[in-house]
Write an enzyme that holds these catalytic residues in place. Structure first.
Site, PDB file in Angstrom:
ATOM      1  N   GLU A   1      10.234  19.280 -24.872  1.00  0.00           N
ATOM      2  CA  GLU A   1       9.445  19.477 -23.646  1.00  0.00           C
ATOM      3  C   GLU A   1       9.971  20.692 -22.872  1.00  0.00           C
ATOM      4  OE1 GLU A   1       6.745  17.639 -22.950  1.00  0.00           O
ATOM      5  OE2 GLU A   1       7.015  15.662 -23.869  1.00  0.00           O
TER       6      GLU A   1
ATOM      7  N   LYS B   1       7.372  23.033 -13.981  1.00  0.00           N
ATOM      8  CA  LYS B   1       6.472  21.889 -13.822  1.00  0.00           C
ATOM      9  C   LYS B   1       6.042  21.747 -12.365  1.00  0.00           C
ATOM     10  CE  LYS B   1       5.141  17.258 -14.830  1.00  0.00           C
ATOM     11  NZ  LYS B   1       5.329  15.976 -15.501  1.00  0.00           N
TER      12      LYS B   1
ATOM     13  N   ASN C   1       0.036  19.801 -21.659  1.00  0.00           N
ATOM     14  CA  ASN C   1      -0.185  19.007 -22.876  1.00  0.00           C
ATOM     15  C   ASN C   1      -0.088  19.834 -24.154  1.00  0.00           C
ATOM     16  OD1 ASN C   1      -0.565  16.544 -21.526  1.00  0.00           O
ATOM     17  ND2 ASN C   1      -2.667  17.122 -21.016  1.00  0.00           N
TER      18      ASN C   1
ATOM     19  N   ARG D   1      -3.174  21.733 -14.836  1.00  0.00           N
ATOM     20  CA  ARG D   1      -2.126  20.807 -15.279  1.00  0.00           C
ATOM     21  C   ARG D   1      -2.261  20.446 -16.769  1.00  0.00           C
ATOM     22  NH1 ARG D   1       0.547  15.865 -11.691  1.00  0.00           N
ATOM     23  NH2 ARG D   1       1.957  15.158 -13.315  1.00  0.00           N
TER      24      ARG D   1
ATOM     25  N   GLU E   1      -4.526  16.869 -12.098  1.00  0.00           N
ATOM     26  CA  GLU E   1      -4.980  17.255 -13.434  1.00  0.00           C
ATOM     27  C   GLU E   1      -6.478  17.476 -13.514  1.00  0.00           C
ATOM     28  OE1 GLU E   1      -2.965  15.214 -16.611  1.00  0.00           O
ATOM     29  OE2 GLU E   1      -4.050  16.335 -18.132  1.00  0.00           O
TER      30      GLU E   1
ATOM     31  N   LYS F   1       3.076  11.296 -11.509  1.00  0.00           N
ATOM     32  CA  LYS F   1       2.268  10.352 -12.297  1.00  0.00           C
ATOM     33  C   LYS F   1       3.077   9.077 -12.481  1.00  0.00           C
ATOM     34  CE  LYS F   1      -0.586  13.318 -15.249  1.00  0.00           C
ATOM     35  NZ  LYS F   1      -0.949  13.573 -16.652  1.00  0.00           N
TER      36      LYS F   1
ATOM     37  N   HIS G   1       8.589  10.319 -28.670  1.00  0.00           N
ATOM     38  CA  HIS G   1       7.502  11.145 -28.130  1.00  0.00           C
ATOM     39  C   HIS G   1       7.836  12.644 -28.232  1.00  0.00           C
ATOM     40  CE1 HIS G   1       4.403  12.649 -25.448  1.00  0.00           C
ATOM     41  NE2 HIS G   1       5.348  13.231 -24.740  1.00  0.00           N
TER      42      HIS G   1
ATOM     43  N   ARG H   1       0.808  -1.230   0.000  1.00  0.00           N
ATOM     44  CA  ARG H   1       0.000   0.000   0.000  1.00  0.00           C
ATOM     45  C   ARG H   1       0.838   1.276   0.000  1.00  0.00           C
ATOM     46  NH1 ARG H   1      -2.476  -3.401   3.412  1.00  0.00           N
ATOM     47  NH2 ARG H   1      -4.370  -4.342   2.567  1.00  0.00           N
TER      48      ARG H   1
ATOM     49  N   HIS I   1       0.618  18.216 -27.530  1.00  0.00           N
ATOM     50  CA  HIS I   1       0.448  16.765 -27.362  1.00  0.00           C
ATOM     51  C   HIS I   1      -0.746  16.190 -28.112  1.00  0.00           C
ATOM     52  CE1 HIS I   1       3.598  17.247 -24.433  1.00  0.00           C
ATOM     53  NE2 HIS I   1       3.587  15.965 -24.108  1.00  0.00           N
TER      54      HIS I   1
ATOM     55  N   HIS J   1       0.399  13.255 -30.165  1.00  0.00           N
ATOM     56  CA  HIS J   1      -0.091  11.883 -29.968  1.00  0.00           C
ATOM     57  C   HIS J   1      -0.654  11.313 -31.258  1.00  0.00           C
ATOM     58  CE1 HIS J   1      -0.576  12.557 -25.349  1.00  0.00           C
ATOM     59  NE2 HIS J   1       0.586  11.997 -25.636  1.00  0.00           N
TER      60      HIS J   1
END
Ligand code: NAD
Ligand code: ZN
Length: 358
Positions: free
Chosen positions: A183, A225, A243, A239, A235, A141, A263, A119, A246, A250
């Site tokens: 980025e 960031k 993107n 946040r 998010e 994340k 990426h 946990r 992106h 993507h």
């Protein structure tokens, strides 16, 4: 040495940025740790493994390795299980600590293992790609891919420390550096006009890994960031501006098949497309669109998008998770240094594709 503090509801922790930091990793191991699981892959182990093991030994804690297969295709449940297997075999208790040594793939899997083992146990991020240093290791994340979608299984879980050794970038291929720099300049575009200007002026120094320039770029990216994440850890709003580029990016990655472009390369091209769309619907001056195109090119990323076919572009952008109810939501920049999220008319998107697709 630079230290940036990240402060989120999920925890407060330092990001330490310095050349040679790998040799001081023992300092990041909490005093009450019982064991240290060093999670990495054979590529990184071959270059840095011995040095890191030696540095961690100075903590006086027993250290054992968990070797994961290298590659995005292994960011899976089975790989995650390898970590749990090793930790249970080593009889790790709740005070064991995971050290994630590697790029974003290693950090995301090892972070999720830390979030769920008993946990939740403490973990330290030691990011070794530029993308991981300026993006994936900051913000909490963690997760793995599912056959039906990327990053679909995971948790928000903050590390106890992020340890960035800027020297390790020297063993990275040039393409990976350029991808990470996309980025970096993204942070300037969404939040900090002066930093964008600085990236323009220092593009060559950055590609050449000039230590002073790279140290500053990483620090400023982490600060920006960290600020966004401190406002919106999960998010629910702000946040999303991270993107920028992106939605287009993507579509490129998925449209060409993952792995064809890195990426960050797809994001670099996506930044140019987002700037074009910002000129269409948010009044970004055309001269600024050209600045974005030039800086992305100067950082070594593609600025011409692949020809996926117009319908396919739309289909791919609608599957992107930021598409709400069939409408595509874009992050746009009305001016350099400021970002908003908006839906855009299909005609405006078509105009952008006609100008940016090769
Ligand atoms: P990666 O982890 O696959 O690393 C790229 C390659 O470089 C790998 O082969 C790796 O073994 C190798 N490598 C790493 N460090 C090296 C070094 N110093 N010298 C030589 N080789 C080295 O890829 P990445 O670009 O770092 O990360 C991509 C992943 O990050 C994706 O899975 C993406 O979903 C994730 N990501 C997560 C977040 C987040 O917020 N958690 C944000 C962005 C991206
Ligand atoms: Zn990204």
């Amino acid at each position: 040495m630079n230290v940036v503090t990240v402060d989120t509801p999920g925890g407060q922790y330092p990001i330490t940025i310095a050349p040679g930091r790998l040799d001081s990793l023992a300092a990041a191991i909490p005093a009450d740790a019982t064991r240290v699981a060093l999670v990495t892959n054979p590529t990184i182990d071959a270059i840095y493994g011995d040095r890191v093991r030696q540095a961690l030994a100075a903590s006086g804690k027993p250290v054992f390795d968990v070797m994961l297969p290298d590659g995005e295709q292994y960011k899976t449940w089975e790989t995650l299980q390898l970590i749990f297997d090793a930790m249970l075999r080593q009889k790790c208790d709740r005070r064991a600590v995971i050290v994630a040594l590697g790029g974003g793939v290693t950090g995301d899997i090892a972070g999720f293992a830390a979030a769920s083992y008993m946990r939740g146990i403490r973990f330290v991020q030691v990011p070794t790609t530029l993308l991981a240093q300026v993006d994936s290791s900051v913000g909490g994340k963690t997760g793995i891919n599912h056959p039906l979608g990327k990053n679909m299984i995971g948790a928000f879980y903050q590390p106890v420390a992020v340890e960035i050794d800027t020297d390790v970038l020297r063993s990275l291929p040039a393409r990976e550096i350029s991808a990470g720099l996309a980025e970096v300049v993204k942070y300037g575009l969404i939040l900090d006009r002066e930093f964008f200007d600085w990236c323009e002026q220092n593009a060559q120094a950055l590609r050449a890994l000039e230590p002073q320039a790279m140290g500053y770029a990483i620090r400023r990216s982490c600060e920006l960031k960290a600020w966004v994440v401190s406002q919106d850890e999960r998010e629910s709003g702000l946040r999303a501006i991270l993107n920028l580029g992106h939605t287009f990016g993507h579509a490129i990655e998925a449209g060409l098949g993952y792995g064809k472009w890195l990426h960050g390369e797809a994001v670099g091209c996506g930044l140019v497309q987002a700037a074009e769309l910002s000129a269409e619907v948010e009044g970004l001056p055309r001269a600024d669109v050209e600045r974005v195109r030039q800086v992305v090119a100067a950082l070594g990323c593609p600025v011409q998008a692949p020809d996926l076919g117009e319908q396919r572009w739309f289909d791919l952008m609608k599957v992107d998770k930021k598409a709400a109810a069939g409408e595509i939501r874009f992050v746009l920049t009305p001016e350099i240094g400021r970002a908003v999220t908006r839906t855009a008319p299909d005609d405006a998107v078509r105009a952008v594709l006609s100008r940016t697709v090769a």
